[in-house]
Design an enzyme around this catalytic site. Structure first.
Site, PDB file in Angstrom:
ATOM      1  N   SER A 262      -7.453   8.109 -17.513  1.00  0.00           N
ATOM      2  CA  SER A 262      -7.802   8.170 -16.091  1.00  0.00           C
ATOM      3  C   SER A 262      -9.251   8.586 -15.922  1.00  0.00           C
ATOM      4  O   SER A 262      -9.905   9.027 -16.867  1.00  0.00           O
ATOM      5  CB  SER A 262      -6.911   9.183 -15.389  1.00  0.00           C
ATOM      6  OG  SER A 262      -7.270  10.491 -15.813  1.00  0.00           O
ATOM      7  N   LYS A 263      -9.701   8.444 -14.690  1.00  0.00           N
ATOM      8  CA  LYS A 263     -11.063   8.843 -14.385  1.00  0.00           C
ATOM      9  C   LYS A 263     -11.248  10.337 -14.658  1.00  0.00           C
ATOM     10  O   LYS A 263     -12.305  10.777 -15.097  1.00  0.00           O
ATOM     11  CB  LYS A 263     -11.352   8.534 -12.915  1.00  0.00           C
ATOM     12  CG  LYS A 263     -12.745   8.930 -12.492  1.00  0.00           C
ATOM     13  CD  LYS A 263     -13.089   8.379 -11.152  1.00  0.00           C
ATOM     14  CE  LYS A 263     -13.871   9.349 -10.273  1.00  0.00           C
ATOM     15  NZ  LYS A 263     -14.658  10.358 -10.911  1.00  0.00           N
ATOM     16  N   ARG A 264     -10.177  11.097 -14.448  1.00  0.00           N
ATOM     17  CA  ARG A 264     -10.271  12.537 -14.667  1.00  0.00           C
ATOM     18  C   ARG A 264     -10.543  12.887 -16.132  1.00  0.00           C
ATOM     19  O   ARG A 264     -11.268  13.826 -16.426  1.00  0.00           O
ATOM     20  CB  ARG A 264      -9.018  13.244 -14.158  1.00  0.00           C
ATOM     21  CG  ARG A 264      -9.370  14.102 -12.955  1.00  0.00           C
ATOM     22  CD  ARG A 264      -8.317  15.096 -12.560  1.00  0.00           C
ATOM     23  NE  ARG A 264      -7.063  14.405 -12.297  1.00  0.00           N
ATOM     24  CZ  ARG A 264      -5.894  14.921 -12.601  1.00  0.00           C
ATOM     25  NH1 ARG A 264      -5.823  16.099 -13.186  1.00  0.00           N
ATOM     26  NH2 ARG A 264      -4.789  14.255 -12.324  1.00  0.00           N
ATOM     27  N   ASP A 267     -14.181  12.464 -16.585  1.00  0.00           N
ATOM     28  CA  ASP A 267     -14.947  13.564 -15.992  1.00  0.00           C
ATOM     29  C   ASP A 267     -14.864  14.809 -16.874  1.00  0.00           C
ATOM     30  O   ASP A 267     -15.848  15.506 -17.092  1.00  0.00           O
ATOM     31  CB  ASP A 267     -14.413  13.899 -14.595  1.00  0.00           C
ATOM     32  CG  ASP A 267     -14.667  12.760 -13.611  1.00  0.00           C
ATOM     33  OD1 ASP A 267     -15.525  11.904 -13.932  1.00  0.00           O
ATOM     34  OD2 ASP A 267     -14.018  12.721 -12.560  1.00  0.00           O
TER      35      ASP A 267
END
Ligand code: GLU
Length: 501
Positions: A262-264, A267
């Site tokens: 995921s994008k998380r 990050d």
């Protein structure tokens, strides 16, 4: 393969393209090229509530940057156009009607409130509400009212949807190129909405109609669409069309732990999950392009997420990928995403670049640091350090000492600066002063000759020498640095070190 291969990438423009979507596009591209077929791009924007401005342009730009642009798409070779589903809106109604007339679909008038009440009631009883054969004749559908009544209610502008009438008691044995035989029980499927009274088809109807009209031979898409496969195959049956072949690609998994990338994760661990940067009011999501990845490196590492050619080979140009690609060699199991490996791939592509090109890429960084680029042979400097870099953005830290004298000295390395060092450095200055031909090889020969003749240990001079020029015990071959910064600067840096250390 008998019929012409035509494959598509069919994203919904709901935001920036996730790296998983890019991998889907890439596998479609490779498969098309491998079989002299066509790779086209269709924009699936029937769900207007999820439409995000700029997303369509982003998708096109990302594919172009990666060198895998579609042959046909919106405003490009629109052989089966339009290629944007919202521009094909008028077309779908006919197909929905066709299914109603043949008994493969029915009108359902249940209001959202009524459906919500059913759902809540089921939940209260610990059950899940599913709209299908077991209750469709008890709900507000055209299956239980006369056709006159149906016509009247539609004419009155009542809210309705058209649902697929899933056949009962059937086991579907379907073939997926990657997964082999997959089995589905029709009784477990719900009667999906195909069309809404706002005149818009849902994804399922539009997708099947378009894949048929655009003569799609193979549907290659992410594993998350596998549960839709039985409905899609049944829709082809309902229309009396031949279904394309299906291949569902494995998920891309988190670098650590379980589940989908995921994008998380990006990050958290500091890597992009998008090909290009994406800016919104909430902030900026980083992109591979802006992070300094070469598009060839991104293509290469994506190709190996869930596929290999059966050997240990890891570095493939796009042409080599086209040559080697085989859907039968795509794995079923999810592919772990490895950000460190991605950097390694970039490093491999970086060292293959031409030094002059890299110097050109490096120049803006130097200009930003107020370096007068014209005074330096940046190409040569780059050639000396590129082996240690993953990105052009690493260059400054690897080369700053070529352009400016150190302003501090590494503490640990400074321990090598001993009592006798200043005197030795002073002697070294005299040696350097007398060198006419100030080239790396010559300086090295003369300095080493001086060391041997005077029986001075190499380490005693070389380490403080390097520390004076670089400020730390790092960097390429010392005499290359000496040649590049020149006699005057070399001597001045040694003098400065003597004064400070
Ligand atoms: N529009 C779907 C998506 O966003 C396409 C799925 C498919 O390829 O059928 O991924």
């Amino acid at each position: 393969m008998s019929k012409q291969v035509r494959v598509r990438f069919a994203p919904s423009p709901t935001g920036p393209l996730h790296i998983g979507g890019v991998r889907t596009a890439l596998f479609n591209y490779l498969f098309a090229k491998k079989h002299n077929g066509v790779f086209y791009l269709r924009i699936e924007d029937t769900d207007q509530t999820r439409f995000v401005p700029g997303a369509e342009e982003y998708i096109m730009e990302a594919l172009e940057w990666l060198g895998i642009s579609p042959e046909e798409t919106v405003e490009k070779n629109e052989k089966f156009g339009p290629y944007r589903q919202s521009d094909r809106k008028e077309l779908y109604q006919t197909y929905a009607d066709q299914l109603i007339n043949s008994g493969w679909a029915y009108y359902a008038f249940d209001t959202p409130e009524a459906l919500d009440a059913h759902r809540k009631q089921h939940e209260a009883e610990g059950k899940t509400f599913i709209y299908n054969h077991h209750n469709r004749e008890k709900l507000d559908t055209s299956l239980v009212i006369s056709s006159e009544e149906v016509a009247k209610r539609i004419a009155n502008g009542e809210h309705y949807v058209i649902r697929f009438k899933t056949p009962v008691d059937e086991t579907l044995h379907l073939k997926d190129i990657i997964r082999g035989d997959v089995k589905f029980e029709t009784n477990l499927l719900d009667d999906k909405v195909l069309f809404k009274s706002d005149g818009m088809p849902t994804y399922h109807l539009a997708n099947i109609v378009d894949d048929h009209l655009m003569e799609t031979s193979h549907v290659i898409r992410g594993e998350e669409w596998l549960p839709s496969m039985p409905l899609h195959v049944l829709l082809y049956r309902a229309f009396g069309w031949d279904a394309p072949e299906f291949a569902h690609l494995p998920l891309i998994l988190k670098p650590i732990g379980n589940g989908k990338l995921s994008k998380r994760d990006g990050d958290k661990l500091g890597f992009p999950v998008f090909p290009l940067e994406w800016k919104t009011e909430e902030g900026i999501s980083s992109g591979y392009r802006e992070k300094g990845f070469f598009p060839e490196a991104v293509v290469n590492f994506l190709a190996l997420l869930g596929w290999n050619d059966g050997t240990d080979k890891e570095l493939f140009s796009l042409e080599e990928l086209v040559e080697a690609f085989d859907l039968n060699r795509v794995h079923k199991a999810g592919a772990k995403f490895d950000p460190e490996k991605n950097k390694w791939f970039n490093h491999q592509y970086l060292i293959k670049q031409n030094d002059a090109d890299l110097a050109k890429d490096f120049s803006p960084i130097l200009v930003e640091k107020a370096i007068d680029v014209s005074k330096y042979d940046v190409t040569r400097i780059v050639s000396l350090i590129k082996e240690r870099a993953n990105f052009v953005s690493d260059f400054w830290d690897l080369t700053d000492f070529f352009f400016q004298a150190p302003t501090s000295y590494d503490e640990k390395a400074s321990k090598n600066w001993k009592e006798e060092t200043p005197a030795l450095m002073q002697e070294l200055i005299s040696v350097l002063e007398n060198i006419e031909d100030f080239t790396s090889v010559n300086i090295e020969a003369i300095v080493k000759d001086w060391l041997t003749k005077n029986e001075i240990g190499m380490g005693k001079v070389m380490q403080p020498f390097r520390l004076s020029l670089v400020g730390a015990l790092k960097g390429p071959h010392l005499f290359d640095i000496v040649e590049i910064i020149g006699k005057e600067e070399t001597i001045s840096r040694i003098q400065k070190a003597i004064a400070i250390l």
